[in-house]
Enzyme design. Structure first.
Site, short mmCIF file in Angstrom:
data_model
loop_
_atom_site.label_atom_id
_atom_site.label_comp_id
_atom_site.label_asym_id
_atom_site.label_seq_id
_atom_site.Cartn_x
_atom_site.Cartn_y
_atom_site.Cartn_z
N ARG A 142 9.80 -27.61 24.86
CA ARG A 142 10.35 -28.62 23.94
C ARG A 142 9.20 -29.29 23.20
NH1 ARG A 142 10.97 -33.32 25.83
NH2 ARG A 142 12.03 -32.71 27.73
N TYR A 154 23.48 -34.01 -0.31
CA TYR A 154 24.13 -33.11 0.64
C TYR A 154 25.15 -33.88 1.48
CZ TYR A 154 24.62 -29.78 4.46
OH TYR A 154 25.12 -28.93 5.40
N ASP A 188 14.23 -34.35 -0.01
CA ASP A 188 14.83 -33.13 0.53
C ASP A 188 14.59 -32.03 -0.50
OD1 ASP A 188 16.55 -31.02 1.15
OD2 ASP A 188 18.08 -32.33 2.00
N LYS A 218 18.15 -22.28 4.36
CA LYS A 218 18.47 -21.86 3.00
C LYS A 218 17.37 -20.92 2.47
CE LYS A 218 21.73 -24.71 4.01
NZ LYS A 218 21.72 -26.10 3.61
C1 LIG Z 1 22.02 -27.33 4.21
C2 LIG Z 1 21.34 -28.53 3.75
C3 LIG Z 1 20.95 -29.52 4.65
C4 LIG Z 1 21.26 -29.45 6.12
O1 LIG Z 1 20.61 -28.39 6.74
P1 LIG Z 1 21.18 -27.58 8.00
O2 LIG Z 1 20.14 -26.56 8.24
O3 LIG Z 1 22.51 -27.02 7.61
O4 LIG Z 1 21.32 -28.56 9.12
C5 LIG Z 1 20.27 -30.61 4.14
N1 LIG Z 1 20.01 -30.74 2.83
C6 LIG Z 1 20.37 -29.81 1.93
C7 LIG Z 1 20.05 -30.00 0.49
C8 LIG Z 1 21.06 -28.69 2.36
O5 LIG Z 1 21.45 -27.76 1.47
#
Ligand SMILES: *Cc1c(COP(=O)(O)O)cnc(C)c1O
Length: 387
Positions: free
Chosen positions: A46, A98, A169, A194
């Site tokens: 961890r 998001y 983000d 992504k």
């Molecule tokens: C998918 C996404 C998240 C969250 O990520 P996960 O891997 O699904 O937990 C946060 N911000 C954006 C812009 C996203 O597309």
């Protein structure tokens, strides 16, 4: 070293024990110690795992940064940034964000005594107006999801007061097209699920910074809270990230062609893509990003039924949550990714029931456009029906 060289080499030296060229999947929860307190820098997985360490070095290098902590999901990464705050703190949030981030802020952190102001951050002055004495964090996405609006990161950096952290983000642009830290952001968050992972086969997240103090606090919470990726996930993400530059170039090329095709159709009411000259922030996109990304949103002309029929008629674009994989996807934000935002609030922001979001993959673009064309043509009758 340049971007792709770092993606392929940074953190990925030959394995010290065997010479394995590719970083092994260290499937171990614990490490045998020579004596109490005498070990090779690894004690419990961890806290630290060699496969994860390699991924963290690779991802830090892609943002031109010194530090990265990897997480089991993008939300795990976002949650850990929120862990840096305390009850009584205030956050200014770019409102077009998001859905899961909105849910975390409104359903979890409000209960913990943190307050949020949502503003249209496309106008940086709105961010300044929302700052309070207890503001500790500004949270931005750019380009935004799903409307692909841009926020001028450098302008927000310029108006930030002392003691306020700026977190971006960067999931939609990927580090290949945008480096928020170079524009003054303190922290970058990614859903590596992504573009970075890129193959829709692993969920993960990352928090990246150049600030040693922030990095140390994030590491503390990574271990204290425990939303860490396993070594198999770290391996898959690392493998995906090696081809990030190649993929992003193809995503952007295909998305540009798809956006221009859609914009040329009289039965498409709206197209959102930062690479279209008609995009209101095209100049900012050219300045702030090295490419326009792979996401395109559209509103087919006609009533909601037309939008739904169009989405159903597509054969190559799978109807699915998520984005950024090699395969093309279509999403209905109002009922899928953004379903957790109240309808009234969604509509106010322009996320209407007819809005559709495309994650344009790296298939041959002629095939993608042919698919979009047949789906528009077969539903054209519905386009003239009253909305
Ligand atoms: C998918 C996404 C998240 C969250 O990520 P996960 O891997 O699904 O937990 C946060 N911000 C954006 C812009 C996203 O597309």
């Amino acid at each position: 070293m340049k971007f792709s060289t770092r993606a392929i080499h940074t953190g990925q030296e030959a394995d010290p024990t065997t010479g394995a060229t590719i970083v092994p999947i260290y499937a171990t929860s614990t490490y045998t110690q020579e004596a109490v307190g005498v070990n090779k820098g690894f004690d419990y997985s961890r806290t630290v795992n060699p496969t994860r360490v390699a991924l963290e070095k690779q991802l830090a290098s892609l943002e031109d940064a010194a530090y990265c902590s990897a997480f089991s999901s993008g939300m795990g990464a976002t949650n850990t940034v929120m862990n840096l705050l305390s009850a009584g703190d205030h956050v200014v949030v770019g409102e077009d964000l998001y859905g899961g981030t909105y849910r975390l802020f409104s359903k979890v952190y409000e209960r913990y005594g943190i307050t949020f102001s949502y503003v249209d951050a496309a106008v940086p002055e709105n961010v300044r107006a929302a700052l309070r004495a207890n503001t500790k964090l500004i949270w931005l996405e750019t380009p935004t999801n799903p409307l692909l609006n841009l926020v001028d990161i450098a302008s927000v950096t310029a108006l930030k007061t002392a003691g306020v952290l700026l977190c971006v983000d960067n999931t939609f642009a990927s580090p290949y097209f945008q480096r928020p830290l170079a524009l003054g952001a303190d922290i970058v968050v990614h859903s590596t699920t992504k573009y970075i992972g890129g193959h829709s086969d692993v969920v993960g997240g990352a928090v990246i910074t150049n600030d040693a103090d922030i990095a140390q606090r994030v590491k503390f919470h990574q271990n204290a809270v425990g939303a860490v990726p396993g070594p198999f996930d770290a391996f898959l993400t690392m493998r995906g990230a090696k081809t990030l530059a190649l993929r992003m170039r193809e995503h952007a090329k295909n998305a540009g062609e798809v956006a221009r095709f859609l914009a040329g159709r009289s039965d498409v009411a709206k197209v959102y893509y930062p690479g279209l000259e008609s995009h209101p922030q095209y100049a900012l996109a050219k300045r702030q990003m090295r490419g326009f990304g792979g996401m395109v949103s559209l509103v087919p002309a006609g009533p909601v039924e037309r939008a739904m029929a169009f989405a159903r008629s597509l054969k190559l674009f799978s109807l699915a949550e998520s984005l950024g994989g090699v395969e093309s996807l279509i999403n209905h934000p109002a009922r899928m990714t953004h379903g957790s935002i109240p309808k009234e609030e969604r509509e106010r922001r322009g996320i209407t029931d007819s809005l559709l979001r495309l994650s344009v993959g790296i298939e041959d673009v002629e095939d993608l456009i042919a698919d979009l064309r047949q789906a528009l043509d077969t539903t054209a009758e519905l386009a003239s029906a009253k909305a």
